[in-house]
Design an enzyme around this catalytic site. Structure first.
Site, PDB file in Angstrom:
ATOM      1  N   HIS A   1       0.852  -1.219   0.000  1.00  0.00           N
ATOM      2  CA  HIS A   1       0.000   0.000   0.000  1.00  0.00           C
ATOM      3  C   HIS A   1       0.865   1.238   0.000  1.00  0.00           C
ATOM      4  O   HIS A   1       1.014   1.881   1.033  1.00  0.00           O
ATOM      5  CB  HIS A   1      -0.925  -0.003   1.212  1.00  0.00           C
ATOM      6  CG  HIS A   1      -2.093   0.905   1.086  1.00  0.00           C
ATOM      7  ND1 HIS A   1      -2.085   2.204   1.540  1.00  0.00           N
ATOM      8  CD2 HIS A   1      -3.322   0.702   0.567  1.00  0.00           C
ATOM      9  CE1 HIS A   1      -3.276   2.749   1.326  1.00  0.00           C
ATOM     10  NE2 HIS A   1      -4.038   1.860   0.737  1.00  0.00           N
TER      11      HIS A   1
ATOM     12  N   ILE B   1       1.558   4.893   1.364  1.00  0.00           N
ATOM     13  CA  ILE B   1       0.544   5.719   2.004  1.00  0.00           C
ATOM     14  C   ILE B   1      -0.047   4.912   3.156  1.00  0.00           C
ATOM     15  O   ILE B   1      -0.414   3.745   2.979  1.00  0.00           O
ATOM     16  CB  ILE B   1      -0.575   6.107   1.008  1.00  0.00           C
ATOM     17  CG1 ILE B   1      -0.003   6.962  -0.121  1.00  0.00           C
ATOM     18  CG2 ILE B   1      -1.716   6.825   1.721  1.00  0.00           C
ATOM     19  CD1 ILE B   1      -0.984   7.235  -1.236  1.00  0.00           C
TER      20      ILE B   1
ATOM     21  N   GLY C   1      -6.135   4.558   5.124  1.00  0.00           N
ATOM     22  CA  GLY C   1      -7.161   5.295   5.858  1.00  0.00           C
ATOM     23  C   GLY C   1      -7.907   4.438   6.853  1.00  0.00           C
ATOM     24  O   GLY C   1      -8.228   4.886   7.959  1.00  0.00           O
ATOM     25  N   VAL C   2      -8.182   3.197   6.486  1.00  0.00           N
ATOM     26  CA  VAL C   2      -8.910   2.326   7.414  1.00  0.00           C
ATOM     27  C   VAL C   2      -8.097   2.071   8.686  1.00  0.00           C
ATOM     28  O   VAL C   2      -8.665   1.886   9.762  1.00  0.00           O
ATOM     29  CB  VAL C   2      -9.331   0.993   6.764  1.00  0.00           C
ATOM     30  CG1 VAL C   2     -10.335   1.230   5.657  1.00  0.00           C
ATOM     31  CG2 VAL C   2      -8.148   0.216   6.248  1.00  0.00           C
TER      32      VAL C   2
ATOM     33  N   GLU D   1      -9.066   2.762  12.645  1.00  0.00           N
ATOM     34  CA  GLU D   1      -8.790   1.817  13.732  1.00  0.00           C
ATOM     35  C   GLU D   1      -7.964   2.481  14.829  1.00  0.00           C
ATOM     36  O   GLU D   1      -8.186   2.248  16.011  1.00  0.00           O
ATOM     37  CB  GLU D   1      -8.076   0.573  13.194  1.00  0.00           C
ATOM     38  CG  GLU D   1      -7.676  -0.431  14.261  1.00  0.00           C
ATOM     39  CD  GLU D   1      -8.840  -1.064  15.023  1.00  0.00           C
ATOM     40  OE1 GLU D   1      -8.616  -1.499  16.169  1.00  0.00           O
ATOM     41  OE2 GLU D   1      -9.966  -1.142  14.487  1.00  0.00           O
TER      42      GLU D   1
END
Length: 151
Positions: free
Chosen positions: A56, A62, A65-66, A70
């Site tokens: 990623h 990067i 976002g998830v 969390e």
């Protein structure tokens, strides 16, 4: 409600004692400025050697976002669990909802993400927080999250 509990900083040892998460899914390094069950700031130091960066994205790492969401949830969990007091501390936190989630800018290796969490409302063992993830004072993500504290 009892008098507010103020905790200046929670280090990694207390985070490990409080949350069940472990590497690679423990996504906060420290929590500071906890004011009872009202607010706190989680800290995540993003480093290139984390496993998500192998995919990623290759050549343009990067922070997902998830994983920021969390991290917000883990910060809220620390705030909720520690503010209940030592004698009645729950043993688990479960995600209930993610609402109004927006990703504004990417977080990159070398960044320090601050998860600014504040309580929206609480009903028995269910808590709802608003979170702003910030890098250098700029919002990179935000969401309202709900969680349930349980034994």
């Amino acid at each position: 409600m009892d008098a507010p509990i103020t905790i200046e900083a929670v280090d990694i040892a207390l985070i490990l004692k409080t949350l069940p998460h472990r590497f690679p899914f423990l996504l906060i390094d420290r929590v500071r400025d906890i004011r009872s069950d009202f607010s706190g700031v989680g800290i995540k130091n993003v480093t290139i050697n984390e496993p998500q960066f192998t995919g990623h994205f290759p050549g343009r790492p990067i922070f997902p976002g998830v994983l920021m969401i969390e991290g917000m949830a883990q910060t809220a969990g620390i705030i909720g669990m520690l503010s209940t007091g030592e004698t009645e501390r729950p043993t688990a936190v479960y995600f209930l909802t993610i609402d109004k989630c927006k990703f504004r800018k990417p977080a990159l290796p070398g960044d320090t993400i601050e998860y600014h969490m504040r309580l929206i409302t609480r009903k028995k063992a269910m808590w709802w927080f608003h979170g702003d993830a910030k890098v250098n004072g700029n919002i990179v993500a935000q969401a309202d999250i709900g969680a349930m504290l349980a034994d």
